[in-house]
Design a protein around this motif. Sequence first.
Motif, short mmCIF file in Angstrom:
data_model
loop_
_atom_site.label_atom_id
_atom_site.label_comp_id
_atom_site.label_asym_id
_atom_site.label_seq_id
_atom_site.Cartn_x
_atom_site.Cartn_y
_atom_site.Cartn_z
N THR A 1 -6.13 -6.36 2.36
CA THR A 1 -6.05 -5.03 2.94
C THR A 1 -7.46 -4.53 3.20
O THR A 1 -8.22 -4.29 2.26
N THR B 1 -6.45 2.02 6.05
CA THR B 1 -6.51 0.59 5.78
C THR B 1 -5.75 -0.18 6.85
O THR B 1 -5.02 0.41 7.65
N VAL C 1 -8.02 -1.51 -3.39
CA VAL C 1 -7.92 -2.08 -2.05
C VAL C 1 -8.94 -3.19 -1.92
O VAL C 1 -10.15 -2.97 -2.12
N VAL D 1 0.85 -1.19 0.00
CA VAL D 1 0.00 0.00 0.00
C VAL D 1 0.89 1.24 0.00
O VAL D 1 1.74 1.41 0.87
N ALA E 1 -3.78 -3.86 -3.97
CA ALA E 1 -3.48 -4.09 -2.54
C ALA E 1 -4.49 -5.09 -1.99
O ALA E 1 -5.57 -4.71 -1.53
#
Length: 404
Positions: free
Chosen positions: A194, A211, A56, A23, A191
């Motif tokens: 996460t 996150t 994400v 991230v 990512a």
Amino acid sequence: MTQRQLTGRKGVACLSSSAFRAVPASADVVIIGGGVMGASTAFHLAEAGVKDIVVVERGDLGCGSSGKPIGGVRAQFSDPLNIELGRRSLRAFRDFRHRPGADIGLDTVGYLFLLDSDEQARDFETGVGLQNSLDVPSRMISPEEARHLCPYVSTEGLVAAAYSPADGHARPALVVQGYARAAARAGVTLATHTAVRGIDTAGDRIVGVHTSQGRIACSTVICTAGAWSARIGDMAGVDLPVRPVKRQLAFTAPLTPPAPRIPFTIDFSSTAYFHNSDDGLLLGLADPDQEDGFDTTWTPHWLELFRTVARRRAPALAELRTAGGWAGLYEVTPDHNALIGRSRELPGFLYATGFSGHGFLQAPAVGEVMRDLYLDREPSTDVSPLSADRFRHGADTRPEAHVV
């Protein structure tokens, strides 16, 4: 500054996270949700030259709702907006080998709706007329023609059927992988594993996403979190009326002789459906008594619901031996139409969710729309009727109801 916190088989596969980057501390765009909608949005943004995009995903890519849909792709709807999203997506699925460049197991076998009342036949006939006016090659057919297309069908009690040869089914996991890999090649950060913990705002601006792997400073969030979207909306103070509903399906044991190549067939009254899948058939039905919730435990007893319908509509399927199955989540809105748009109060918050079972088949077109909304361009399809604002008291933006 405020922070709103909220503390397989048959082509079902998750994209490994082993090659994905960590991230970053900042990004231009954070896409929340790594299913087909998030992957499509990331691909279309990156293709348009947008930099610093982060997707994400709390698990592996495609392991939420996108990992477990039935894979149908079609343009047979009864309102122009959904027809157009389906039609544009069908074109993209047919071209997927070249753009973004992947085999998605597309099988253009058509979609066949079985109708058992004059009212259904009239509604579908109206829909077919509208579809034809928008270059969708659907048509009304007789029960005998339906049986010719799908030998499993019993014509007893059937009034008519609707069929479009341009529809079919594809492998959802392969679509997610195709979009994600192309996006990663273009520099998108994927990512996985996460979780989103909160969204920071300053007045009417988004300034960051918290996150489980750290904070990402950003000015734009795109919510493509499927059945979990209401939770993400709450973090930003945006009302996204999406509820999760479990849907289940099963696979038959290998069939000898092999099943004939048949359309994706749906008994409209009961919602029971079936189509080819590898060495057998995929079977499904929406349990009308299923309660809302995030439980995805497969409970084989629901199969008796399917078998009850099959004994009437497709008797040969009623006693076929099954070899497992799975459960996934529909992301359902009050009117069973999607939520697509930009928040009026928080312009940096965009959303594409609540597709009520149509997300996979509309993902290519919606990815284009999200690209255009982000770039402040006029989308090729006017999605303003799908704004979440339509559920506000007195709002007059509600889309037409659709029967399919």
